[in-house]
Design an enzyme around this catalytic site. Structure first.
Site, PDB file in Angstrom:
ATOM      1  N   HIS A  16       0.847  -1.192   0.000  1.00  0.00           N
ATOM      2  CA  HIS A  16       0.000   0.000   0.000  1.00  0.00           C
ATOM      3  C   HIS A  16       0.885   1.245   0.000  1.00  0.00           C
ATOM      4  CE1 HIS A  16      -4.143   1.668   1.028  1.00  0.00           C
ATOM      5  NE2 HIS A  16      -3.354   2.736   0.961  1.00  0.00           N
ATOM      6  N   HIS A  18       1.114   4.970  -2.363  1.00  0.00           N
ATOM      7  CA  HIS A  18       0.543   5.784  -3.444  1.00  0.00           C
ATOM      8  C   HIS A  18       1.657   6.471  -4.232  1.00  0.00           C
ATOM      9  CE1 HIS A  18      -3.798   5.623  -2.354  1.00  0.00           C
ATOM     10  NE2 HIS A  18      -3.308   5.323  -1.156  1.00  0.00           N
ATOM     11  N   GLY A 177     -10.039   7.567  -2.277  1.00  0.00           N
ATOM     12  CA  GLY A 177     -10.688   8.865  -2.151  1.00  0.00           C
ATOM     13  C   GLY A 177     -11.650   8.861  -0.977  1.00  0.00           C
ATOM     14  N   HIS A 204      -9.859   0.436  -0.497  1.00  0.00           N
ATOM     15  CA  HIS A 204      -9.718   1.275   0.685  1.00  0.00           C
ATOM     16  C   HIS A 204     -10.981   1.160   1.529  1.00  0.00           C
ATOM     17  CE1 HIS A 204      -6.335   3.242  -1.334  1.00  0.00           C
ATOM     18  NE2 HIS A 204      -6.098   3.914  -0.216  1.00  0.00           N
ATOM     19  N   GLU A 207     -10.808   3.088   7.043  1.00  0.00           N
ATOM     20  CA  GLU A 207      -9.868   4.162   7.383  1.00  0.00           C
ATOM     21  C   GLU A 207     -10.683   5.377   7.824  1.00  0.00           C
ATOM     22  OE1 GLU A 207      -6.225   6.779   5.415  1.00  0.00           O
ATOM     23  OE2 GLU A 207      -7.826   6.018   4.135  1.00  0.00           O
ATOM     24  N   ASP A 296       1.753   4.009   2.861  1.00  0.00           N
ATOM     25  CA  ASP A 296       0.674   4.850   2.359  1.00  0.00           C
ATOM     26  C   ASP A 296       1.230   5.987   1.503  1.00  0.00           C
ATOM     27  OD1 ASP A 296      -1.967   5.440   1.883  1.00  0.00           O
ATOM     28  OD2 ASP A 296      -2.306   6.453   3.795  1.00  0.00           O
TER      29      ASP A 296
END
Length: 358
Positions: A16, A18, A177, A204, A207, A296
């Site tokens: 994970h 980005h 998002g 996702h 969270e 992340d």
């Protein structure tokens, strides 16, 4: 306190991470100048601090503002390829031997690229990064995770894009998002298409939203992994006692060993826990959930895999065996074939044995 364990030397698996959250500040400054984008500062060190402080401010508005600047410099073939190449080089230097880079092609079209152009540019950069790392004596394998933005209406189009590139570097699909209000059930056909095609998904969930979000991810979305998933603890009563009581979703996730892509430092910034010691990752580990350690957004959290692991050792009491087990869980959850996972696992075990023998 600094960990006495040689964590930097350990082989790491990153599921994970980005692409638009891991740029080098120096690269942002250079690319911004080329495309005429205004930054908060053009001093790389100051910019690095600005990204962390904005992401750590506790306000969603400032956190999201950080991505306005990274995405702005990732709108050309050259910009995308450079960012992808540098990401691979940086990860390899941190000891990462397998990584999946997730990003949303639909956010990179303002300068005229098509969706396919954007995917091609990132793949070119990833391959260049692997070659550059190899020239420096480091081995790393990297795949793309194509992401659709939850608030947009292009899920089915992005699914088709991912499937069209499944044999050209794309290993899985994701949605990201705003989590609350944009559940997987918005576009159920997207998940049917992915399932019919036998294509891996990670969603996702857990969270910014709670247990219901995780439930939709694993049931409707049939997610092979959960992006974050830390709020699964909300479905466990008497957590931390000798007799915890599991809700149906927590049972399902644990019974099926659905991996949780936990990101400790990032989760602190988004309010899931106040300290690393209080982060749910340790409690979930103790309850035999399939926990993995991730970064992340390396730029926004000012972190790396070595730093995340060091924090777990220093502040949450993790041992070398704990780090090994989480890394093996990640290896066995990678979006590659069984024999490749097995080889990756053997690579991890050999690396840990070599460090333990020092």
């Amino acid at each position: 306190m600094t960990s006495a364990l040689p964590i930097a030397a350990l082989p790491k698996v990153l599921l994970h991470d980005h692409l638009d959250g891991g740029l080098r500040p120096e690269t942002i400054v250079e690319l911004a100048a080329e495309v005429g984008h205004t930054l908060p500062t053009t001093d790389p060190d100051e910019l690095r601090r600005w990204f962390f402080e904005a992401a750590d401010s506790g306000t969603l508005v400032r956190y999201l503002e950080t991505f306005d600047h990274t995405i702005a410099v990732m709108q050309t073939h050259e910009g995308l390829a450079r960012v992808a190449r540098e990401a691979v080089v940086d990860l390899a230097a941190d000891g990462v031997v397998y990584a999946e880079q997730r990003w949303a092609p639909e956010q990179h079209l303002t300068a005229g690229l098509s969706l396919q152009d954007a995917v091609d540019a990132v793949q070119e950069g990833l391959e260049q990064g692997v070659a550059e790392a190899a020239a420096a004596g480091r081995t790393i394998r990297v795949g793309q995770l194509i992401t659709a933005m939850r608030h947009a209406d292009r899920w089915e189009e992005i699914v088709e894009l991912a499937l069209a590139n499944r044999d050209r570097g794309v290993v899985g699909f994701d949605i990201a998002g705003a989590e609350a209000g944009f559940p997987p059930s918005r576009f159920p056909q997207a998940w049917r298409t992915l399932n019919d095609a036998g294509f891996p998904t990670t969603i996702h969930a857990g969270e910014a939203d709670g247990v219901e979000s995780i439930s939709e991810a694993v049931h409707l979305g049939q997610a092979s992994r959960i992006g974050h998933g830390a709020r699964i603890v909300e479905d466990i009563e008497d957590l931390g006692t000798d007799a915890p009581r599991f809700g149906r979703v927590a049972h399902w996730v644990r019974d099926n060993q659905i991996p949780l892509e936990l990101c400790p430092s990032s989760n602190l910034q988004t309010g899931i826990a106040a300290t690393i010691a209080e982060h749910p990752i340790s409690a979930l580990r103790d309850l035999d959930f399939a926990v993995t350690v991730n970064t992340d957004n390396r730029l926004m959290s000012a972190t790396s895999m070595t730093r995340e692991m060091t924090l777990l050792v220093d502040e949450a009491g993790w041992t070398l065996d704990d780090l090994r087990d989480a890394t093996l869980a990640a290896a066995w959850s990678a979006f590659i074939h069984h024999d490749e996972r097995h080889a990756l696992g053997e690579q991890i075990l050999a690396g840990y044995a070599a460090v333990a023998a020092q």
